[in-house]
Design a protein around this motif. Structure first.
Motif, short mmCIF file in Angstrom:
data_model
loop_
_atom_site.label_atom_id
_atom_site.label_comp_id
_atom_site.label_asym_id
_atom_site.label_seq_id
_atom_site.Cartn_x
_atom_site.Cartn_y
_atom_site.Cartn_z
N THR A 7 0.84 -1.19 0.00
CA THR A 7 0.00 0.00 0.00
C THR A 7 0.88 1.23 0.00
OG1 THR A 7 -1.66 -1.21 1.27
CG2 THR A 7 -1.87 1.18 1.20
N ALA B 222 -0.42 7.77 0.63
CA ALA B 222 -1.22 8.71 -0.15
C ALA B 222 -1.72 9.82 0.75
CB ALA B 222 -2.41 7.99 -0.79
N VAL C 66 0.22 10.24 -4.44
CA VAL C 66 0.55 8.87 -4.08
C VAL C 66 2.05 8.66 -4.31
CG1 VAL C 66 0.08 6.43 -4.54
CG2 VAL C 66 -1.75 8.12 -4.80
N TYR D 191 -15.56 6.21 -8.02
CA TYR D 191 -14.30 6.10 -7.28
C TYR D 191 -13.12 6.41 -8.19
CZ TYR D 191 -16.51 3.86 -3.30
OH TYR D 191 -17.29 3.60 -2.20
N VAL E 34 -9.61 5.32 -8.86
CA VAL E 34 -8.86 4.10 -8.55
C VAL E 34 -7.48 4.21 -9.17
CG1 VAL E 34 -8.80 1.59 -8.75
CG2 VAL E 34 -11.00 2.76 -8.55
N HIS F 42 -4.14 1.98 -9.51
CA HIS F 42 -3.66 0.62 -9.29
C HIS F 42 -2.54 0.30 -10.27
CE1 HIS F 42 -5.92 -1.03 -12.81
NE2 HIS F 42 -6.66 0.02 -12.58
N PHE G 228 -0.57 -3.04 -6.27
CA PHE G 228 -1.15 -2.09 -5.32
C PHE G 228 -2.44 -1.56 -5.89
CE2 PHE G 228 1.66 0.30 -8.09
CZ PHE G 228 0.89 1.39 -8.46
N ARG G 229 -3.29 -1.07 -5.00
CA ARG G 229 -4.58 -0.50 -5.39
C ARG G 229 -5.02 0.46 -4.28
NH1 ARG G 229 -8.84 -2.05 -8.73
NH2 ARG G 229 -10.87 -1.31 -8.04
N ARG G 230 -5.27 1.69 -4.68
CA ARG G 230 -5.83 2.69 -3.76
C ARG G 230 -7.07 3.25 -4.42
NH1 ARG G 230 -2.64 4.76 0.55
NH2 ARG G 230 -4.71 5.33 1.19
N SER G 231 -8.14 3.45 -3.66
CA SER G 231 -9.36 4.02 -4.24
C SER G 231 -9.89 5.11 -3.32
CB SER G 231 -10.41 2.95 -4.49
OG SER G 231 -10.78 2.31 -3.30
N PHE G 232 -10.51 6.12 -3.94
CA PHE G 232 -10.99 7.29 -3.22
C PHE G 232 -12.39 7.64 -3.76
CE2 PHE G 232 -6.44 7.33 -3.79
CZ PHE G 232 -5.97 7.52 -2.51
#
Length: 144
Positions: free
Chosen positions: A36, A39, A52, A71, A73, A75, A99-103
């Motif tokens: 992760t 961010a 990020v 979202y 995303v 990744h 990796f993957r971040r979502s908001f």
């Protein structure tokens, strides 16, 4: 912890054994799992900036920025290979992981409002107008 509890968590025991044997590295680093990246979200007027940390990542090849059902995303995959020679011995280290971040974004944000740039290890995604209309509005209370 009871013996029964230990028997029902063999993966946990293996993780603990690996950490104890190899040191404090996480199991993700040893087995190539997800990581992760750090961010942060900043406000720039009505825009949101999502920053990020992705040092050493080839963003053109290994990173995607998507708008998916409301979202943002981010990744991709990190690949890091290093080789060196010490005292006549070759040492090669390979680390990788997805990796993957979502908001969650406000409903009014469209893909046209999103832009991204990468500089010195930091991916910055600008969401234009994300804070537009986000002012607090006080609602009057009627006393009857």
């Amino acid at each position: 912890m009871s013996t029964l509890a230990l028997r029902t968590r063999p993966a946990w025991d293996l993780d603990r054994w690996v950490r104890d044997f190899f040191g404090p590295a996480t199991s993700d680093e040893w087995f190539g799992g997800a990581f992760t990246p750090a961010a942060e979200i900043l406000r720039d007027g009505d825009d949101a900036l999502v920053r990020v940390e992705l040092p050493g990542v080839d963003v053109e090849k290994d990173v995607n920025v998507d708008l998916d059902r409301g979202y943002l995303v981010i990744h991709g995959e990190r690949r890091d290979e290093r080789a060196e020679e010490r005292n006549g011995r070759a040492l090669r280290e390979v680390r990788y992981g997805s990796f993957r971040r979502s908001f969650k974004l406000p409903a009014h944000v469209t893909e046209d409002a999103i832009s991204a740039e990468y500089e010195t290890g930091v991916l910055t995604v600008r969401v234009a107008g994300a804070y537009r209309g986000a002012e607090t509005k006080r609602i009057a209370i009627e006393n009857k």
